[in-house]
Motif scaffolding. Structure first.
Motif, PDB file in Angstrom:
ATOM      1  N   THR A 170       0.804  -1.215   0.000  1.00 46.17           N
ATOM      2  CA  THR A 170       0.000   0.000   0.000  1.00 46.17           C
ATOM      3  C   THR A 170       0.842   1.273   0.000  1.00 46.17           C
ATOM      4  N   GLY A 171       2.127   1.180  -0.211  1.00 41.93           N
ATOM      5  CA  GLY A 171       2.978   2.364  -0.163  1.00 41.93           C
ATOM      6  C   GLY A 171       3.383   2.866  -1.535  1.00 41.93           C
ATOM      7  N   PHE A 172       4.166   3.938  -1.529  1.00 45.89           N
ATOM      8  CA  PHE A 172       4.624   4.546  -2.779  1.00 45.89           C
ATOM      9  C   PHE A 172       5.525   3.599  -3.569  1.00 45.89           C
ATOM     10  N   MET A 173       6.321   2.775  -2.859  1.00 47.77           N
ATOM     11  CA  MET A 173       7.236   1.880  -3.545  1.00 47.77           C
ATOM     12  C   MET A 173       6.482   0.865  -4.393  1.00 47.77           C
ATOM     13  N   ALA A 174       5.443   0.275  -3.811  1.00 44.51           N
ATOM     14  CA  ALA A 174       4.655  -0.707  -4.559  1.00 44.51           C
ATOM     15  C   ALA A 174       3.915  -0.042  -5.713  1.00 44.51           C
ATOM     16  N   ALA A 175       3.322   1.121  -5.465  1.00 41.46           N
ATOM     17  CA  ALA A 175       2.534   1.810  -6.486  1.00 41.46           C
ATOM     18  C   ALA A 175       3.398   2.216  -7.675  1.00 41.46           C
ATOM     19  N   PHE A 176       4.507   2.881  -7.394  1.00 40.67           N
ATOM     20  CA  PHE A 176       5.382   3.297  -8.490  1.00 40.67           C
ATOM     21  C   PHE A 176       6.079   2.090  -9.114  1.00 40.67           C
ATOM     22  N   GLY A 177       6.302   1.032  -8.309  1.00 39.49           N
ATOM     23  CA  GLY A 177       6.894  -0.186  -8.862  1.00 39.49           C
ATOM     24  C   GLY A 177       6.003  -0.814  -9.913  1.00 39.49           C
ATOM     25  N   LEU A 178       4.690  -0.917  -9.628  1.00 35.66           N
ATOM     26  CA  LEU A 178       3.744  -1.472 -10.604  1.00 35.66           C
ATOM     27  C   LEU A 178       3.594  -0.552 -11.807  1.00 35.66           C
ATOM     28  N   LEU A 179       3.600   0.759 -11.557  1.00 39.20           N
ATOM     29  CA  LEU A 179       3.508   1.713 -12.670  1.00 39.20           C
ATOM     30  C   LEU A 179       4.699   1.552 -13.607  1.00 39.20           C
ATOM     31  N   ILE A 180       5.902   1.476 -13.038  1.00 39.52           N
ATOM     32  CA  ILE A 180       7.116   1.352 -13.846  1.00 39.52           C
ATOM     33  C   ILE A 180       7.156   0.005 -14.564  1.00 39.52           C
ATOM     34  N   LEU A 181       6.751  -1.057 -13.850  1.00 34.24           N
ATOM     35  CA  LEU A 181       6.707  -2.377 -14.488  1.00 34.24           C
ATOM     36  C   LEU A 181       5.737  -2.356 -15.671  1.00 34.24           C
ATOM     37  N   GLY A 182       4.584  -1.722 -15.470  1.00 31.26           N
ATOM     38  CA  GLY A 182       3.635  -1.599 -16.568  1.00 31.26           C
ATOM     39  C   GLY A 182       4.221  -0.852 -17.747  1.00 31.26           C
ATOM     40  N   ALA A 183       4.948   0.239 -17.439  1.00 32.45           N
ATOM     41  CA  ALA A 183       5.584   1.015 -18.506  1.00 32.45           C
ATOM     42  C   ALA A 183       6.619   0.182 -19.254  1.00 32.45           C
ATOM     43  N   ILE A 184       7.372  -0.625 -18.529  1.00 35.80           N
ATOM     44  CA  ILE A 184       8.379  -1.486 -19.166  1.00 35.80           C
ATOM     45  C   ILE A 184       7.706  -2.503 -20.082  1.00 35.80           C
ATOM     46  N   THR A 185       6.606  -3.091 -19.604  1.00 36.47           N
ATOM     47  CA  THR A 185       5.916  -4.066 -20.454  1.00 36.47           C
ATOM     48  C   THR A 185       5.325  -3.398 -21.694  1.00 36.47           C
ATOM     49  N   GLY A 186       5.046  -2.103 -21.590  1.00 36.86           N
ATOM     50  CA  GLY A 186       4.503  -1.377 -22.731  1.00 36.86           C
ATOM     51  C   GLY A 186       5.520  -1.079 -23.807  1.00 36.86           C
ATOM     52  N   LEU A 187       6.792  -1.318 -23.522  1.00 34.70           N
ATOM     53  CA  LEU A 187       7.840  -1.021 -24.497  1.00 34.70           C
ATOM     54  C   LEU A 187       7.774  -1.910 -25.730  1.00 34.70           C
ATOM     55  N   ASP A 188       6.985  -2.978 -25.675  1.00 36.45           N
ATOM     56  CA  ASP A 188       6.860  -3.827 -26.862  1.00 36.45           C
ATOM     57  C   ASP A 188       5.933  -3.198 -27.900  1.00 36.45           C
ATOM     58  N   GLY A 189       5.286  -2.081 -27.539  1.00 41.73           N
ATOM     59  CA  GLY A 189       4.444  -1.376 -28.487  1.00 41.73           C
ATOM     60  C   GLY A 189       3.002  -1.839 -28.515  1.00 41.73           C
ATOM     61  N   SER A 190       2.635  -2.768 -27.640  1.00 39.21           N
ATOM     62  CA  SER A 190       1.266  -3.269 -27.618  1.00 39.21           C
ATOM     63  C   SER A 190       0.421  -2.523 -26.602  1.00 39.21           C
TER      64      SER A 190
END
Length: 451
Positions: free
Chosen positions: A345-365
């Motif tokens: 429930t903290g900033f680390m988890a929230a920004f971690g999931l956001l960044i992970l999502g952004a990384i997965t988005g690098l495939d262009g899909s």
């Protein structure tokens, strides 16, 4: 997972790694070569069953819009908005609003060519630089609307299925968060480019002519507009969609029931359109539209099936259908280990999931990473549906805002740039600061008020 994420960072499709590791996990877990080979197929089969509802609703909405476009009805749908183009600011707002409205019901992929071809030239004539027209299309459609997807619910449905929570929970959380991100990014996209607007207005005549010449979609296909039939179908479509939205709120229709209502309406409108336009020939034309819609949906979403199949191995409720009874949810186990180190429930988890999502988005899909962030969000939340939905929604925002068509030059952002006639890398640069600012604000809001 590390190999899959690394593959995404290297801008390669992750289908092959997902298939390979599905096989290896099946082999190590069962110790049986034949069962491991079967697991590769079963994983994709289970994923296809879980996700087919999403594929179907996308295909029906695209097919319905195509059936109406035969009369020029799609042009009639946006024509009144072109009369509002009186200044650069108003034109920017009109393009954003039109993109959001049409994307909500028909998805951004068919909406962007329509708006780009019909409204952006009018906006350019009113003094809006073509680049800002492209920014409006990308931020309002490919990013904000697609990341929320509150009507068709393809994105939240995929995230929710992976996280093991109700689709409506992810739908409203993701919708609110992407609205906050858009409320920051879209105005910022205009404010940061005011100097470009002033420069463009000094050379308006020459640049506007060049911009209109660079809009091939608007000129590539001459349609024979049947005003009577076109207006009838447009009015029918508007009335039907208003009815759908009112019914959703009035009768508390959510999740799969909402998708079923929308899909049924799409089929019925398509039926009326084909019979109205083609008469007896509609018997054959209807089948063509349905087939075209399914081809589109599987072309866009098809590669997600083996990817989702791999990540469903991490979901304890689904993995038993792939590896048999008693199979553990491997990724949930990893998530529980991570959750002991990182509070969910903290900033680390929230920004971690956001960044992970952004990384997965690098495939262009944009969509291929949703099973990743959804499954990990469900695992980290340790049974708390509210936390799982919030973390999954943040990962969904990161994946789609980045990879769905706002920051990745090899994604559908290419279509936006091509339709408007601007360099795609320049468009990426224009989008970068607004997108990052919007996502950061949305993530902070999620941590403070939604966990």
């Amino acid at each position: 997972m590390l190999v899959v994420v690394l593959t995404m960072i290297l801008r390669r499709n992750v289908v092959i790694p997902c298939i390979v590791f599905t096989f290896l996990i099946g082999l190590v877990y069962t110790g049986n070569l034949i069962t491991a080979v079967q697991a590769v197929f079963n994983a994709s089969l289970v994923a296809a069953k879980e996700l087919f509802g999403i594929f179907l609703i996308i295909s029906l909405m695209v097919a319905m819009l195509k059936s109406i476009s035969a009369t020029g009805g799609d042009e009639l749908l946006v024509k009144p908005m072109s009369k509002l183009m009186v200044s650069p600011l108003v034109s920017y707002i009109v393009v954003c609003v039109a993109t959001v409205i049409i994307s909500l019901f028909f998805w951004p992929t068919p909406a962007v060519p329509l708006i780009g071809a019909l409204l952006v030239p009018a906006a350019v004539r009113a003094g809006l630089p073509p680049m800002l027209g492209a920014v409006a299309l990308a931020l309002a459609g490919q990013a904000m609307t697609l990341a929320g997807d509150v009507i068709i619910q393809g994105a939240p449905g995929l995230t929710a299925a992976s996280a093991g929570v109700a689709t409506e929970l992810v739908t409203w959380k993701g919708g609110l968060l992407t609205l906050i991100a858009g409320a920051v990014a879209i105005p910022l996209g205009y404010i940061l480019n005011r100097e470009d607007i002033r420069n463009f207005q000094h050379q308006k005549a020459e640049t506007a002519a060049t911009a209109e010449m660079s809009l091939p979609v608007g000129q590539a296909e001459e349609k024979k507009v049947d005003l009577t039939k076109g207006k009838f179908l447009v009015y029918l479509l508007i009335a039907a969609m208003i009815g759908v939205v009112v019914s959703m709120f009035g009768f508390d229709i959510k999740g799969g029931d909402a998708s079923a209502l929308l899909g049924g309406v799409a089929l019925l409108i398509m039926l009326v359109a084909t019979v109205t336009i083609d008469g007896i020939g509609g018997f054959d034309k209807m089948a063509d539209y349905v087939a075209d819609g399914l081809v589109f949906a599987f072309k866009v979403m098809g590669p997600i099936i083996p990817i989702a199949g791999f990540f469903f191995l991490g979901n304890p409720e689904v993995v038993v259908n792939i590896l048999g009874d008693g199979a553990p949810g491997f990724l949930f186990d990893v998530g529980e280990m991570v959750a002991k180190v990182i509070p969910p429930t903290g900033f680390m988890a929230a920004f971690g999931l956001l960044i992970l999502g952004a990384i997965t988005g690098l495939d262009g899909s944009g969509f291929s990473g949703l099973p990743v962030v959804g499954t990990l969000a469900g695992a980290m939340a340790s049974g708390d549906a509210n936390v799982a939905a919030t973390l999954g929604s943040l990962g969904q925002l990161g994946a789609i805002w980045v990879g769905g068509g706002a920051l990745v030059a090899w994604s559908s952002l290419v279509a936006v740039a091509g339709i408007v006639g601007v360099p795609v890398l320049d468009l990426v640069r224009k989008n970068t600061i607004p997108v990052i600012a919007g996502l950061v604000v949305a993530t902070i809001f999620a941590v403070l008020f939604m966990m």
